[in-house]
Design an enzyme around this catalytic site. Structure first.
Site, short mmCIF file in Angstrom:
data_model
loop_
_atom_site.label_atom_id
_atom_site.label_comp_id
_atom_site.label_asym_id
_atom_site.label_seq_id
_atom_site.Cartn_x
_atom_site.Cartn_y
_atom_site.Cartn_z
N ASP A 174 99.04 2.91 48.45
CA ASP A 174 99.06 4.35 48.28
C ASP A 174 98.21 4.68 47.04
OD1 ASP A 174 99.47 7.03 48.58
OD2 ASP A 174 101.64 6.90 48.79
C1 NOJ Z 1 99.60 9.96 48.20
C2 NOJ Z 1 100.54 10.05 49.35
O1 NOJ Z 1 101.77 9.42 49.04
C3 NOJ Z 1 100.00 9.45 50.64
O2 NOJ Z 1 100.90 9.70 51.68
C4 NOJ Z 1 98.63 10.00 50.92
O3 NOJ Z 1 98.15 9.49 52.14
C5 NOJ Z 1 97.72 9.64 49.78
N1 NOJ Z 1 98.22 10.26 48.56
C6 NOJ Z 1 96.26 10.08 50.01
O4 NOJ Z 1 96.14 11.44 49.93
#
Ligand code: NOJ
Length: 739
Positions: free
Chosen positions: A280
């Site tokens: 993530d």
């Molecule tokens: C953080 C989020 O937790 C995740 O779900 C997302 O895909 C990413 N950022 C990218 O934007």
């Protein structure tokens, strides 16, 4: 043709292996040519908002990294022209390896569909698949190869803002929906230009963040992990999901991003998952503040060892991995495996044959303006709405009501209807609730409007005008809820009551004596006890997307008979949490009569039950369940039992019912929940029509993870419960599993 020649010219040097050769051979050939730094480059993902902005704000260092093969994927670069331009930079690199373009396409790209939690309320797998397919078609036409969706985290805590992105509190429903979304995004097979890679996230257990606080720790038994939180991921993997994303949370002390048990033992080991895992955003680097890694280099080493293949925005792999390999601290074979997994997807998408195949401006224009996409969004939006209350058939709107007051802070709002996680909320594409009603009802109904109050804040200055507007009308449609930015990432709330003075506004309007129909909007289960007690009707519209205004008009007017059922329990008080239906146990001291709380497992200030239960939702018609037949009283593990019953539409109009099968295992080696959803069917019936429905139950539906984490069905009696909601069981029987 020109484009193909161009691609061939650039790609020829790196691909001695020809296009006809099996992909694995082509990957091996490519890997052999790659330097250590180029391999690490494939594992590196940057966000590129600035890259596609005005030239002066371009991050030249990122562009240089792309040109020199140090970047494998970009997120947040979109549009056919932009992706084409950045892809051209990547093709200047020594081996001309194309980039993967990724984006959070969560519930629509240009055409915004209802939020995922709303879609889950449709219990309609075809509708959910259609929504993902339209999103994929549009995103693919805008140069996107890969969405960071579906979020398949089971979400049982409405304080957690991200419940809006998931399928609710149930594992079985969540697994069915995970599969539908993956197939919707990806089609049966990657390679078409109307399909994009999906990403099952957040692996794993993110939905159980302590206290419903985002980015927080998770502590749970392994039985719960396997039984409740992993099955939707397994369903996504079985449906062929191309990628997984790990997670910000820890699981029993180990960050998911550095978690070998999750990523290597379970995902890539037991499940033999062939895709790749992206971290993530920054989650590799975040293992440092968590206190699990001493510094970023340590974090990079731990993340790779644990099975995180791609580094989203931590810059940890890019900065440290090559040196770690040279120092013998990171394993080259693990690096090669990660690169292989990523390259495989680039091959499967056809990017080595034509790196620009998704970046076609003509197709982009055509697909993004296809009116069928909007029709699909309207259809899915009305399928997502849940009728929570309808006293004395206040809905559909009575024909005799020629003057309708549309009141409330969300009646004319457009942006709010889209909810969060939309690439760009183009408000020119959104129909407000007021406009949707005005268009549907036409000149025969006189519509009036008053805002009444804001969603947030304590000003009652607008109450008087709202009451006056209501007094001049035959009935009131009151639109209340959360604003779009109150749910989503980093939007945890400790208080999930309807915000501001909205319930007070409701009471002021109620005092006029006019029928009050409440349209509730929001991205999570909310608490609104006053409205629940006193409104004439309540229609839960969630965040219905750009076509929400039209879809609401369809439902309110009776053109469409609502059939949504709650995918999450709605509590009476935040103090009841956790209140998911399948987290309820008999306990040693069950409450046997309402109000009998003395020395019982109960509260002295509220019932144990939710305000609205999982699986609940009304219709403009009524359904009768009858004639339960269980095909055999006993079965062996090799046999199945048929649970058959008759469903009849006993009301005045055609309607759909979601018939639900629950199971209870009354005595087992581990105490089981009071009810667990095991199957469901959504059926359309004309007035007076009956259908015979059948659920098949075999060993798998009787099984659970025992203390040794073995998936077992223990001999003994099982209760089979058929009903219209988890708290509205209409038929019950039993069956015995023989040893
Ligand atoms: C953080 C989020 O937790 C995740 O779900 C997302 O895909 C990413 N950022 C990218 O934007």
């Amino acid at each position: 043709m020109k484009r193909l020649l161009f691609a061939a010219f650039f790609l020829a040097p790196c691909l001695p292996a020809r296009a006809q050769q099996p992909v694995e051979q082509r990957i091996t050939a490519l890997l052999q040519q790659m330097t250590l730094e180029e391999k690490v480059g494939q594992l590196n993902q940057y966000s590129g908002r600035e890259l596609t902005g005005p030239a002066s704000t371009r991050k030249t260092d990122q562009l240089n990294a792309i040109r020199s093969g140090q970047v494998g994927s970009m997120l947040n670069v979109r549009g056919a022209a932009n992706t084409r331009a950045i892809q051209a930079e990547a093709l200047k690199s020594r081996l001309h390896i194309p980039l993967l373009f990724s984006l959070d396409v969560v519930h629509g790209y240009k055409t915004v569909f209802p939020i995922p939690l709303a879609e889950a309320a449709s219990w309609d797998l075809a509708a959910i698949r259609l929504s993902a397919h339209v999103a994929a078609k549009e995103a693919a036409a805008a140069g996107i190869h890969w969405t960071f969706a579906p979020m398949v985290d089971v979400g049982r805590d409405p304080r957690w803002g991200r419940v809006m992105e998931g399928a609710g509190e149930d594992t079985y429903l969540g697994a069915q929906i995970a599969r539908a979304r993956v197939l919707g995004f990806q089609g049966e097979k990657l390679g078409g230009t109307d399909a994009i890679m999906a990403c099952a996230k957040h692996f794993a257990a993110y939905g159980a963040a302590l206290a419903g606080r985002d980015y927080n720790a998770v502590d749970m038994s392994l039985q719960q992990l396997w039984e409740v939180y992993l099955p939707p991921f397994r369903a996504a993997a079985d449906a062929g999901v191309a990628t997984f994303m790990n997670s910000f949370n820890t699981l029993n002390g180990v960050p998911a991003t550095g978690n070998t048990y999750l990523q290597r033992d379970i995902l890539k080991g037991q499940w033999q998952y062939p895709g790749f895992v992206v971290s993530d955003w920054g989650s590799i680097g975040e293992m440092v503040p968590w206190g699990y890694a001493a510094n970023k280099a340590d974090a990079a080493q731990k993340a790779l060892a644990a099975g995180s293949d791609m580094d989203m925005e931590s810059d940890a792999y890019h900065t440290h991995l090559a040196q770690l390999v040279k120092d013998g601290k990171a394993d080259m074979s693990l690096l090669d495996d990660a690169v292989r997994r990523i390259l495989r997807k680039k091959f499967e998408l056809g990017l080595f044959d034509d790196p620009y195949r998704f970046s076609n401006e003509k197709r982009e224009k055509q697909v993004l303006n296809d009116p069928q996409n909007r029709q699909a969004a309207r259809q899915v939006a009305r399928q997502s709405m849940v009728l929570l209350k309808n006293d004395r058939q206040a809905l559909p709107l009575h024909r005799a009501w020629s003057r309708l007051a549309v009141i409330g802070p969300l009646a004319k709002s457009k942006r709010d209807l889209d909810g969060s996680w939309v690439p760009d909320a183009d408000t020119t594409l959104i129909t407000s609730i007021y406009d949707g009603l005005a268009q549907r009802l036409g000149s025969k109904t006189q519509l009036s409007y008053a805002k009444g109050c804001d969603v947030l804040g304590d000003s009652r200055a607008g109450f008087a005008a709202a009451v006056e507007t209501a007094q001049k009308a035959d009935a009131v449609v009151l639109t209340v809820g959360e604003t779009w930015d109150m749910t989503g990432e980093a939007k945890s709330r400790t208080d999930i009551r309807l915000p501001g003075v909205q319930e007070e506004l409701f009471l002021a309007l109620k005092a006029t004596g006019k029928p009050i129909i409440v349209v509730m909007l929001g991205g999570r289960p909310l608490i609104f006890n006053t409205i629940a007690d006193q409104a004439d009707a309540i229609l839960l519209a969630w965040w219905p997307g750009a076509e929400g205004g039209h879809a609401l008009a369809d439902v309110l007017s009776g053109d469409y008979n609502p059939a949504g059922k709650l995918p999450s329990s709605f509590p009476r008080a935040v103090g009841q949490l956790p209140i998911a239906y399948n987290q309820q146990y008999n306990t040693g001291r069950p409450v046997t009569r309402p109000g009998d709380t003395r020395y019982k497992s109960a509260y002295i200030d509220a019932p144990n039950t939710p305000r609205y239960a999982f699986g609940y939702g009304l219709s403009y018609t009524t359904f009768q369940y009858s004639e339960l037949k269980i095909s055999r009283p006993q079965l062996t593990a090799a046999e199945t039992v048929q649970v058959q019953f008759t469903l009849t539409n006993t009301g005045p109009v055609a309607g759909e019912e979601v018939a639900q099968l629950y199971l209870r295992d009354p005595v087992a080696s581990l105490v089981r929940p009071l009810k667990e959803l095991k199957d469901f069917q959504k059926v359309l019936l004309k007035p007076g029509e009956s259908k015979t429905l059948t659920f098949t139950v075999g060993k798998d539906k009787l099984s659970f993870y025992n203390q040794q984490l073995a998936w077992v069905a223990e001999p003994g009696e099982f209760q089979l419960l058929v009903g219209s909601a988890s708290d509205d069981i209409r038929l019950s029987g039993k069956v015995e599993l023989l040893p």
